[in-house]
Motif scaffolding. Structure first.
Motif, short mmCIF file in Angstrom:
data_model
loop_
_atom_site.label_atom_id
_atom_site.label_comp_id
_atom_site.label_asym_id
_atom_site.label_seq_id
_atom_site.Cartn_x
_atom_site.Cartn_y
_atom_site.Cartn_z
N GLU A 64 0.69 -1.30 0.15
CA GLU A 64 -0.05 -0.03 0.09
C GLU A 64 0.79 1.18 -0.03
OE1 GLU A 64 -2.65 -0.42 3.35
OE2 GLU A 64 -3.77 -2.01 2.37
N GLU A 65 2.03 1.20 0.94
CA GLU A 65 2.79 2.43 0.79
C GLU A 65 3.82 2.56 -0.24
OE1 GLU A 65 2.44 4.78 3.26
OE2 GLU A 65 0.58 3.75 3.81
N ARG A 66 4.06 1.47 -0.91
CA ARG A 66 5.02 1.27 -2.00
C ARG A 66 6.52 1.58 -1.40
NH1 ARG A 66 0.74 -0.09 -3.95
NH2 ARG A 66 -0.04 0.28 -6.10
N THR A 67 6.83 1.06 -0.26
CA THR A 67 7.91 1.25 0.27
C THR A 67 8.70 -0.07 0.77
OG1 THR A 67 7.31 1.27 2.43
CG2 THR A 67 7.64 3.44 1.42
N GLN A 68 10.10 -0.24 0.46
CA GLN A 68 10.79 -1.44 0.84
C GLN A 68 10.85 -1.59 2.48
OE1 GLN A 68 14.76 -1.70 -0.98
NE2 GLN A 68 15.45 -3.35 0.48
N VAL A 69 10.62 -2.87 2.97
CA VAL A 69 10.74 -2.91 4.27
C VAL A 69 11.95 -3.94 4.63
CG1 VAL A 69 9.63 -4.23 6.20
CG2 VAL A 69 8.23 -2.96 4.70
N LEU A 70 12.30 -4.75 3.50
CA LEU A 70 13.33 -5.87 3.82
C LEU A 70 14.26 -6.38 2.81
CD1 LEU A 70 14.54 -7.46 6.50
CD2 LEU A 70 12.70 -9.31 5.79
N GLU A 71 15.31 -6.30 2.70
CA GLU A 71 15.86 -7.21 1.63
C GLU A 71 16.57 -8.36 2.15
OE1 GLU A 71 19.93 -6.48 -1.29
OE2 GLU A 71 19.49 -4.96 0.28
N LEU A 72 16.41 -9.48 1.58
CA LEU A 72 16.63 -10.89 1.91
C LEU A 72 17.84 -11.34 0.82
CD1 LEU A 72 13.10 -12.43 2.43
CD2 LEU A 72 14.61 -11.58 4.08
N THR A 73 19.19 -11.43 1.29
CA THR A 73 20.20 -11.87 0.42
C THR A 73 20.58 -13.25 0.24
OG1 THR A 73 21.73 -11.43 2.16
CG2 THR A 73 21.43 -9.65 0.58
N CYS A 74 20.75 -13.79 -0.82
CA CYS A 74 20.94 -15.11 -0.88
C CYS A 74 21.74 -15.49 -2.32
CB CYS A 74 19.77 -16.26 -0.82
SG CYS A 74 18.70 -15.72 -2.07
N ASP A 75 22.27 -16.63 -2.32
CA ASP A 75 23.06 -16.78 -3.68
C ASP A 75 22.15 -17.62 -4.19
OD1 ASP A 75 24.67 -17.20 -5.59
OD2 ASP A 75 25.86 -18.64 -4.52
N CYS A 76 20.77 -17.10 -4.71
CA CYS A 76 19.72 -17.79 -5.29
C CYS A 76 19.11 -16.93 -6.16
CB CYS A 76 18.87 -18.48 -4.24
SG CYS A 76 18.23 -17.19 -3.29
N THR A 77 18.14 -17.71 -7.10
CA THR A 77 17.22 -16.98 -7.93
C THR A 77 15.86 -17.35 -7.56
OG1 THR A 77 18.82 -16.83 -9.68
CG2 THR A 77 16.45 -16.48 -10.45
N PRO A 78 15.25 -16.78 -6.72
CA PRO A 78 13.79 -16.99 -6.15
C PRO A 78 12.82 -17.16 -7.30
CG PRO A 78 14.70 -15.60 -4.86
CD PRO A 78 15.46 -15.53 -5.97
N LYS A 79 12.43 -18.26 -7.76
CA LYS A 79 11.52 -18.35 -8.97
C LYS A 79 10.10 -18.51 -8.56
CE LYS A 79 10.23 -18.73 -13.17
NZ LYS A 79 9.65 -17.39 -13.91
N SER A 80 9.96 -18.96 -7.18
CA SER A 80 8.70 -19.23 -6.73
C SER A 80 8.84 -18.70 -5.19
CB SER A 80 7.70 -20.55 -6.99
OG SER A 80 6.86 -20.59 -6.33
N MET A 81 7.72 -18.06 -4.81
CA MET A 81 7.57 -17.64 -3.20
C MET A 81 6.54 -17.79 -2.91
SD MET A 81 10.22 -14.45 -3.13
CE MET A 81 9.09 -13.35 -4.07
N ASP A 82 6.13 -17.88 -1.60
CA ASP A 82 4.84 -17.88 -0.71
C ASP A 82 5.23 -17.54 0.63
OD1 ASP A 82 2.25 -18.12 -0.38
OD2 ASP A 82 1.96 -20.17 -1.17
N PHE A 83 4.07 -16.85 1.22
CA PHE A 83 4.02 -16.70 2.58
C PHE A 83 3.41 -17.86 3.56
CE2 PHE A 83 4.52 -12.51 0.97
CZ PHE A 83 5.11 -11.81 1.94
#
Length: 187
Positions: A164-183
């Motif tokens: 809603e606010e269009r703001t970044q909350v968090l960055e998750l770093t990894c040596d990966c390419t997330p093709k699929s994600m879910d909560f």
């Protein structure tokens, strides 16, 4: 032969995209009765049903977007000029708001009464606070309440935004390419 199956939210039907002529078949479960068929004519990379099950959105590798109204299987939106390619498509939970990821932006579509409008293109890269200089949206997922949007980056890692606010909350770093994600269920 089916190369892609997209299941409805209630899991009572699925859209099957075939290798042959890029055909589309809508089938009921568990008996596999075909309720609608057609030809799309392009390679479909992915898609999703709306949370209500009222709409099915599919994206093609060439940047085409197709949206069907599922009660009659009428094609209500077709645009072959949106982008050079789409990488992901997702509906906001409990809404008929479709978010399509492409490169450094997301395009936001509103669907109401089988009419589609594109009120916003959000340049996500402009609202990032991280030091990442490369962004190519590879996947999108929403928290169950629709407040947060997670973006998987083709160039390693993921980002969490307040949608809603269009703001970044968090960055998750990894040596990966997330093709699929879910909560998880509680967000």
């Amino acid at each position: 032969r089916t190369h892609l199956a997209i299941f409805s939210p209630d899991r009572l039907e699925y859209a099957a995209v075939t290798y042959d002529n890029y055909g589309l078949a809508i089938r009921t479960l568990p008996n596999q009765n075909t309720v609608a068929t057609g030809e799309i004519g392009v390679w479909i990379d992915g898609g999703t049903y709306s949370p209500s099950g009222d709409y099915l959105a599919m994206m093609a590798s060439g940047g085409d977007l197709y949206i069907w109204e599922t009660e009659t299987w009428r094609l209500i939106y077709e645009d072959e000029t949106i982008a050079t390619s789409f990488d992901t498509v997702a509906f906001v939970p409990d809404a008929d708001t479709l978010v399509v990821g492409n490169g450094e932006e997301v395009q936001i579509f509103e669907i109401a009464n089988s009419a589609v409008s594109r009120p916003e293109t959000w340049q996500v890269k402009d609202d990032m606070v991280s030091d990442s200089f490369l962004l190519s949206i590879n996947s999108i997922a929403f928290s169950p309440d629709g407040k947060y949007m997670a973006i998987g980056n083709f160039f390693d890692g993921a980002y969490l935004f307040d949608f809603e606010e269009r703001t970044q909350v968090l960055e998750l770093t990894c040596d990966c390419t997330p093709k699929s994600m879910d909560f998880n269920g509680d967000g």
